[in-house]
Design an enzyme around this catalytic site. Structure first.
Site, mmCIF file in Angstrom:
data_model
loop_
_atom_site.group_PDB
_atom_site.id
_atom_site.type_symbol
_atom_site.label_atom_id
_atom_site.label_comp_id
_atom_site.label_asym_id
_atom_site.label_seq_id
_atom_site.Cartn_x
_atom_site.Cartn_y
_atom_site.Cartn_z
ATOM 1 N N SER A 53 30.322 17.317 -33.870
ATOM 2 C CA SER A 53 29.354 16.936 -32.836
ATOM 3 C C SER A 53 30.084 16.429 -31.619
ATOM 4 O O SER A 53 29.488 16.290 -30.563
ATOM 5 C CB SER A 53 28.484 15.778 -33.314
ATOM 6 O OG SER A 53 28.340 15.745 -34.686
ATOM 7 N N HIS B 211 27.593 24.226 -33.625
ATOM 8 C CA HIS B 211 27.034 22.917 -33.993
ATOM 9 C C HIS B 211 25.554 23.023 -34.367
ATOM 10 O O HIS B 211 24.722 23.336 -33.517
ATOM 11 C CB HIS B 211 27.240 21.944 -32.814
ATOM 12 C CG HIS B 211 26.739 20.578 -33.087
ATOM 13 N ND1 HIS B 211 26.086 19.807 -32.152
ATOM 14 C CD2 HIS B 211 26.785 19.815 -34.219
ATOM 15 C CE1 HIS B 211 25.756 18.647 -32.688
ATOM 16 N NE2 HIS B 211 26.170 18.635 -33.935
ATOM 17 N N GLU C 293 24.351 24.681 -30.984
ATOM 18 C CA GLU C 293 25.166 24.617 -29.764
ATOM 19 C C GLU C 293 26.431 25.437 -30.009
ATOM 20 O O GLU C 293 27.116 25.230 -31.026
ATOM 21 C CB GLU C 293 25.555 23.172 -29.444
ATOM 22 C CG GLU C 293 24.404 22.346 -28.908
ATOM 23 C CD GLU C 293 24.793 20.899 -28.628
ATOM 24 O OE1 GLU C 293 24.417 20.380 -27.577
ATOM 25 O OE2 GLU C 293 25.467 20.265 -29.482
ATOM 26 N N ASN D 233 24.025 15.650 -28.149
ATOM 27 C CA ASN D 233 24.453 14.289 -28.496
ATOM 28 C C ASN D 233 24.811 13.467 -27.265
ATOM 29 O O ASN D 233 24.700 12.236 -27.299
ATOM 30 C CB ASN D 233 25.614 14.320 -29.482
ATOM 31 C CG ASN D 233 25.121 14.578 -30.891
ATOM 32 O OD1 ASN D 233 24.043 14.138 -31.258
ATOM 33 N ND2 ASN D 233 25.890 15.312 -31.666
HETATM 34 C C1 LIG Z 1 24.136 14.247 -35.193
HETATM 35 C C2 LIG Z 1 24.286 15.735 -35.198
HETATM 36 O O1 LIG Z 1 25.470 16.101 -34.570
HETATM 37 C C3 LIG Z 1 23.162 16.458 -34.509
HETATM 38 C C4 LIG Z 1 21.877 16.206 -35.182
HETATM 39 O O2 LIG Z 1 21.633 16.685 -36.255
HETATM 40 S S1 LIG Z 1 20.836 15.208 -34.344
HETATM 41 C C5 LIG Z 1 19.425 15.119 -35.398
HETATM 42 C C6 LIG Z 1 18.433 16.152 -35.058
HETATM 43 N N1 LIG Z 1 17.301 16.017 -35.935
HETATM 44 C C7 LIG Z 1 16.152 15.508 -35.527
HETATM 45 O O3 LIG Z 1 15.985 15.129 -34.380
HETATM 46 C C8 LIG Z 1 15.101 15.445 -36.585
HETATM 47 C C9 LIG Z 1 13.796 14.954 -36.038
HETATM 48 N N2 LIG Z 1 12.781 14.955 -37.088
HETATM 49 C C10 LIG Z 1 12.106 16.071 -37.470
HETATM 50 O O4 LIG Z 1 12.301 17.159 -36.942
HETATM 51 C C11 LIG Z 1 11.093 15.888 -38.553
HETATM 52 O O5 LIG Z 1 10.754 14.544 -38.637
HETATM 53 C C12 LIG Z 1 11.593 16.400 -39.957
HETATM 54 C C13 LIG Z 1 11.697 17.916 -39.926
HETATM 55 C C14 LIG Z 1 12.929 15.794 -40.379
HETATM 56 C C15 LIG Z 1 10.584 15.981 -41.001
HETATM 57 O O6 LIG Z 1 9.327 16.406 -40.582
HETATM 58 P P1 LIG Z 1 7.989 15.713 -41.127
HETATM 59 O O7 LIG Z 1 6.870 16.486 -40.566
HETATM 60 O O8 LIG Z 1 8.048 14.252 -40.900
HETATM 61 O O9 LIG Z 1 8.122 15.803 -42.671
HETATM 62 P P2 LIG Z 1 7.727 16.966 -43.605
HETATM 63 O O10 LIG Z 1 6.291 17.347 -43.414
HETATM 64 O O11 LIG Z 1 8.159 16.482 -44.961
HETATM 65 O O12 LIG Z 1 8.692 18.128 -43.162
HETATM 66 C C16 LIG Z 1 8.350 19.130 -42.197
HETATM 67 C C17 LIG Z 1 8.971 20.406 -42.648
HETATM 68 O O13 LIG Z 1 10.401 20.314 -42.692
HETATM 69 C C18 LIG Z 1 10.899 20.566 -44.028
HETATM 70 N N3 LIG Z 1 11.955 19.586 -44.283
HETATM 71 C C19 LIG Z 1 11.935 18.285 -43.997
HETATM 72 N N4 LIG Z 1 13.095 17.718 -44.324
HETATM 73 C C20 LIG Z 1 13.872 18.700 -44.835
HETATM 74 C C21 LIG Z 1 15.180 18.738 -45.357
HETATM 75 N N5 LIG Z 1 15.956 17.651 -45.409
HETATM 76 N N6 LIG Z 1 15.649 19.917 -45.792
HETATM 77 C C22 LIG Z 1 14.900 21.027 -45.765
HETATM 78 N N7 LIG Z 1 13.654 21.050 -45.276
HETATM 79 C C23 LIG Z 1 13.138 19.893 -44.827
HETATM 80 C C24 LIG Z 1 9.741 20.356 -44.931
HETATM 81 O O14 LIG Z 1 9.831 21.199 -46.070
HETATM 82 C C25 LIG Z 1 8.555 20.713 -44.085
HETATM 83 O O15 LIG Z 1 8.317 22.103 -44.120
HETATM 84 P P3 LIG Z 1 6.807 22.631 -44.048
HETATM 85 O O16 LIG Z 1 6.254 22.141 -42.748
HETATM 86 O O17 LIG Z 1 6.967 24.108 -44.124
HETATM 87 O O18 LIG Z 1 6.150 22.004 -45.232
#
Ligand SMILES: C[C@H](O)CC(=O)SCCNC(=O)CCNC(=O)[C@H](O)C(C)(C)COP(=O)(O)OP(=O)(O)OC[C@H]1O[C@@H](n2cnc3c(N)ncnc32)[C@H](O)[C@@H]1OP(=O)(O)O
Length: 286
Positions: free
Chosen positions: A121, A142, A154, A193
Site C-alpha cells: 500500500s 494493489h 491500483e 491511501n
Molecule cells: C489498507 C489497504 O492498503 C487498502 C484497503 O484495503 S483500504 C480498505 C478498503 N475497504 C473498505 O473501505 C471497506 C468498506 N466497507 C465495506 O465495503 C462494507 O462495509 C463491507 C463489504 C466490508 C461489508 O458490507 P456490509 O453490507 O456491512 O456487510 P455484509 O452485508 O455482511 O456484506 C456485504 C457483502 O460483502 C460480502 N463480504 C463482506 N465481507 C466479506 C469478506 N471479508 N470476504 C468476502 N466477502 C465479504 C458479503 O458476503 C456480502 O455479499 P452479499 O451482499 O452478496 O450478501
C-alpha cells in the site's frame, strides 16, 4: 485467462488469501505460500469461509466454489513458484520483508517474462524492483479489502517498469479478474491511501483527545456521509498494524505531520490490539 495462467501469491494473510481466492475463482492455477504451516492453514480456512459466504449469498455455485478450491495449491515452499507467469507478494507491510521476498523470487521464478507484483500500500515499487535483476517486470498491483467484494485495483508502475509489463498487468486485472484499474505514480500511499490514511488517523486523534467516542465518530460518517463503515470500524477491518506501517511509510516519504501515527495507535499495536483479526481494536469481536 489471456497469457497469465499460473499465479503465485506470497502471503496468506487477509490480503493474500483474498487475492488467491479471486484468481482461483477467475480460473487461474494458483499457488499460495506462507512462512509456516499454521499461517498457511489459517489462510486456507479464510478462503474456504469466504467461498462459503459467496455460495450462501447466491453469488457462486457450490460446484464453482469446489472447483476454485481445487485450483489452489497451498505450500510453505516458495520454490514451487518456478513456473509462475505472475507472482503477487502480499506479506507484512515492512520494506525489508518485502525486499527479501523479491530477492528470493528473482532467483526462483524461471519464466523470463514473468510479472512480479506487490500488493504493497505504501512501499515504493522502485525499492522492490531494485531488489531484482528485472525491475522492468516489477509493478504494484494493489487490491482492497475485502478483495472478493471491492472492485478497485491500483496499478503502480515504477520509473523502470516496462510498458509491456503495465499492459499485461492491466489486461490481467481488468480482463481476467474483472476489476477496475486506476493508475498511480510510485509515491507512498498511491491514490487511495494518501487520502484515506490521514482521515483514519484524524479519527484516532479525535478519540485520543476525548473529542468523541468511537461509536459516535463512526455513526457520524456512516449516517452523515453514507460511508459503508465509519473510520474506526474500517481501521479495525484493515488492521491497526497495517495502518501504522502505511502511515510510517507515508511520513517517511513526505514528512507531513498529518501522516505521523498518533501515540494511541502505536500503543494499541504494542498491546496486540490489531482490530478484527486479533479480536479487539476499537471494538471487540468474538
Ligand atoms: C489498507 C489497504 O492498503 C487498502 C484497503 O484495503 S483500504 C480498505 C478498503 N475497504 C473498505 O473501505 C471497506 C468498506 N466497507 C465495506 O465495503 C462494507 O462495509 C463491507 C463489504 C466490508 C461489508 O458490507 P456490509 O453490507 O456491512 O456487510 P455484509 O452485508 O455482511 O456484506 C456485504 C457483502 O460483502 C460480502 N463480504 C463482506 N465481507 C466479506 C469478506 N471479508 N470476504 C468476502 N466477502 C465479504 C458479503 O458476503 C456480502 O455479499 P452479499 O451482499 O452478496 O450478501
Amino acid at each position: 485467462m489471456a497469457d497469465i495462467q499460473r499465479v503465485g501469491v506470497v502471503g496468506a494473510g487477509l490480503m493474500g488469501s483474498g487475492i488467491a481466492e479471486v484468481h482461483a475463482r477467475a480460473g487461474a492455477d494458483v499457488t499460495i505460500t506462507e512462512v509456516n504451516q499454521p499461517a498457511l492453514d489459517a489462510g486456507r480456512a479464510r478462503i474456504e469461509k469466504s467461498l462459503q459466504r459467496a455460495v450462501k449469498a447466491g453469488k457462486l455455485s457450490a460446484e464453482d466454489a469446489d472447483a476454485a478450491l481445487g485450483r489452489l495449491t497451498f505450500t510453505t515452499d516458495i520454490a514451487a513458484f518456478a513456473d509462475r507467469d505472475l507472482v503477487i507478494e502480499a506479506v507484512i507491510e515492512q520494506e525489508q520483508a518485502k525486499v527479501e521476498v523479491f530477492r528470493s523470487l528473482d532467483k526462483i521464478v524461471e519464466r523470463p517474462d514473468a510479472v512480479f507484483a506487490s500488493n504493497t500500500s505504501s512501499i515504493p515499487i522502485m525499492k522492490l524492483g531494485m531488489a531484482t535483476s528485472r525491475p522492468q517486470q516489477v509493478i504494484g498491483i494493489h487490491f482492497f479489502n475485502p478483495v472478493p467484494v471491492l472492485p478497485l485495483v491500483e496499478l503502480v508502475p515504477s520509473l523502470l517498469t516496462g510498458e509491456d509489463t503495465v499492459k499485461r498487468a492491466d489486461e490481467h486485472v481488468t480482463g481476467s479478474l474483472g476489476k477496475t484499474v486506476i493508475r498511480s505514480q510510485d509515491r507512498a500511499g498511491f491514490i487511495v491511501n494518501a487520502l484515506l490514511v490521514p482521515y483514519l488517523l484524524s479519527a484516532i486523534r479525535m478519540i485520543e483527545s476525548g473529542f468523541a467516542s468511537a461509536e459516535d465518530i463512526d455513526r457520524g460518517m456512516e449516517l452523515g456521509t453514507a460511508h459503508p463503515m465509519g473510520p474506526l470500524r474500517l481501521s479495525d477491518l484493515i488492521g491497526l498494524d497495517t495502518i501504522k506501517a502505511i502511515a510510517e511509510s507515508m511520513y517517511e516519504e513526505f514528512k507531513e505531520p498529518l501522516y505521523s501515527p498518533p501515540p494511541l495507535l502505536l500503543r494499541m499495536v504494542d498491546a496486540g490490539l490489531l482490530g478484527k483479526k486479533s479480536g479487539r481494536g476499537f471494538y471487540s469481536y468474538s
